[in-house]
Design a protein around this motif. Sequence first.
Motif, mmCIF file in Angstrom:
data_model
loop_
_atom_site.group_PDB
_atom_site.id
_atom_site.type_symbol
_atom_site.label_atom_id
_atom_site.label_comp_id
_atom_site.label_asym_id
_atom_site.label_seq_id
_atom_site.Cartn_x
_atom_site.Cartn_y
_atom_site.Cartn_z
ATOM 1 N N ARG A 42 0.810 -1.216 0.000
ATOM 2 C CA ARG A 42 0.000 0.000 0.000
ATOM 3 C C ARG A 42 0.843 1.265 0.000
ATOM 4 N NH1 ARG A 42 -3.096 -3.320 3.463
ATOM 5 N NH2 ARG A 42 -2.004 -2.513 5.286
ATOM 6 N N TRP B 211 6.899 -3.149 -9.205
ATOM 7 C CA TRP B 211 5.625 -3.254 -9.920
ATOM 8 C C TRP B 211 5.832 -3.728 -11.359
ATOM 9 C CZ3 TRP B 211 1.064 -3.340 -7.603
ATOM 10 C CH2 TRP B 211 0.909 -2.703 -6.380
ATOM 11 N N THR C 259 -4.487 -5.250 -7.229
ATOM 12 C CA THR C 259 -4.776 -4.814 -8.586
ATOM 13 C C THR C 259 -5.332 -3.395 -8.622
ATOM 14 O OG1 THR C 259 -5.346 -7.106 -9.085
ATOM 15 C CG2 THR C 259 -5.932 -5.475 -10.718
ATOM 16 N N SER C 260 -4.919 -2.649 -9.625
ATOM 17 C CA SER C 260 -5.464 -1.327 -9.914
ATOM 18 C C SER C 260 -5.400 -1.104 -11.417
ATOM 19 C CB SER C 260 -4.667 -0.234 -9.200
ATOM 20 O OG SER C 260 -3.364 -0.137 -9.755
ATOM 21 N N GLU C 261 -6.107 -0.107 -11.897
ATOM 22 C CA GLU C 261 -6.088 0.179 -13.329
ATOM 23 C C GLU C 261 -4.689 0.576 -13.780
ATOM 24 O OE1 GLU C 261 -6.840 0.366 -17.124
ATOM 25 O OE2 GLU C 261 -8.314 -0.388 -15.682
ATOM 26 N N GLU C 262 -3.967 1.317 -12.955
ATOM 27 C CA GLU C 262 -2.607 1.723 -13.318
ATOM 28 C C GLU C 262 -1.680 0.515 -13.405
ATOM 29 O OE1 GLU C 262 -1.530 4.785 -14.314
ATOM 30 O OE2 GLU C 262 -3.701 5.104 -14.307
ATOM 31 N N MET D 273 -10.290 -4.555 -15.107
ATOM 32 C CA MET D 273 -10.745 -4.571 -13.723
ATOM 33 C C MET D 273 -12.160 -5.149 -13.688
ATOM 34 S SD MET D 273 -8.479 -3.159 -11.567
ATOM 35 C CE MET D 273 -9.411 -2.421 -10.223
ATOM 36 N N LYS E 25 -17.706 -3.088 -8.232
ATOM 37 C CA LYS E 25 -16.771 -2.238 -7.516
ATOM 38 C C LYS E 25 -16.445 -2.823 -6.140
ATOM 39 C CE LYS E 25 -16.949 0.603 -10.937
ATOM 40 N NZ LYS E 25 -15.835 0.631 -11.909
ATOM 41 N N ASN E 26 -15.309 -2.397 -5.598
ATOM 42 C CA ASN E 26 -14.895 -2.754 -4.229
ATOM 43 C C ASN E 26 -14.827 -4.255 -4.005
ATOM 44 O OD1 ASN E 26 -14.878 0.041 -3.479
ATOM 45 N ND2 ASN E 26 -17.109 -0.057 -3.310
#
Length: 235
Positions: A142, A151, A181-184, A212, A216-217
Amino acid sequence: MASFGPIEIRRNSPQYGYITDTPKKGWSNTDVVGKLQQALNIPVFWTTDVNGSAYGEYVLSTLFNQRLDSLVYYTIGTGVGAGAVVDGKFIGTMGHPEMGHIRLKRHPDDLDFKGICPFHGDCLEGLVAGPTFDARLGKSGRVVPLTDHVWDIMAYYVAQAALNTTLMMRPDKIIFGGGVTSEEFLKKVRREFAKLMNGYVDCEPLEDYITMPLAKNNSSATIGNFALALKNLES
């Protein structure tokens, strides 16, 4: 009930409904379905957590007018797992898939890292699960910026998983969820995937193929669980 695994899904097995040899402490050889049915006296649909998520995304694809015939859902969190749905059915009869434990080609900048999987060391889970940040860097993922080279290393491994999944199964979509995971991050994965695939099969546009979750969440499994409970009740 969509549980972390490995779990026994064969109804003719005396251990049907059990969590089996899991890396999670205190949960090995736990009779989940038996205890629930004894306590509640209701039918239980039993599958893996990632299957639940995959089914949730399969249901949502119809609601969002993105009808999919097949998809694979990976979660990358404290562990790594994947579920696959084809024409509304899960893949696996002798057992459920364990795609989080596939073997990968090591990144040249990561050869000294042994991995954290207690069974396989440097399988996919052992190289990209959330706890690998602590093992590599001594701090939580985080607080590690996406500019950190770790990464890029992880994207290389996740792209290999997507490549292997594509070449073996050719699903309509591969979805990545979970806390890591994230979009970036997926932008890095897509770039690595394109290099590894090298134009061999057409998966374009990658923004629609490696995505993704629609939910959501990380709520895909909750939606999938309700849908599977309804399907179980109706059958």
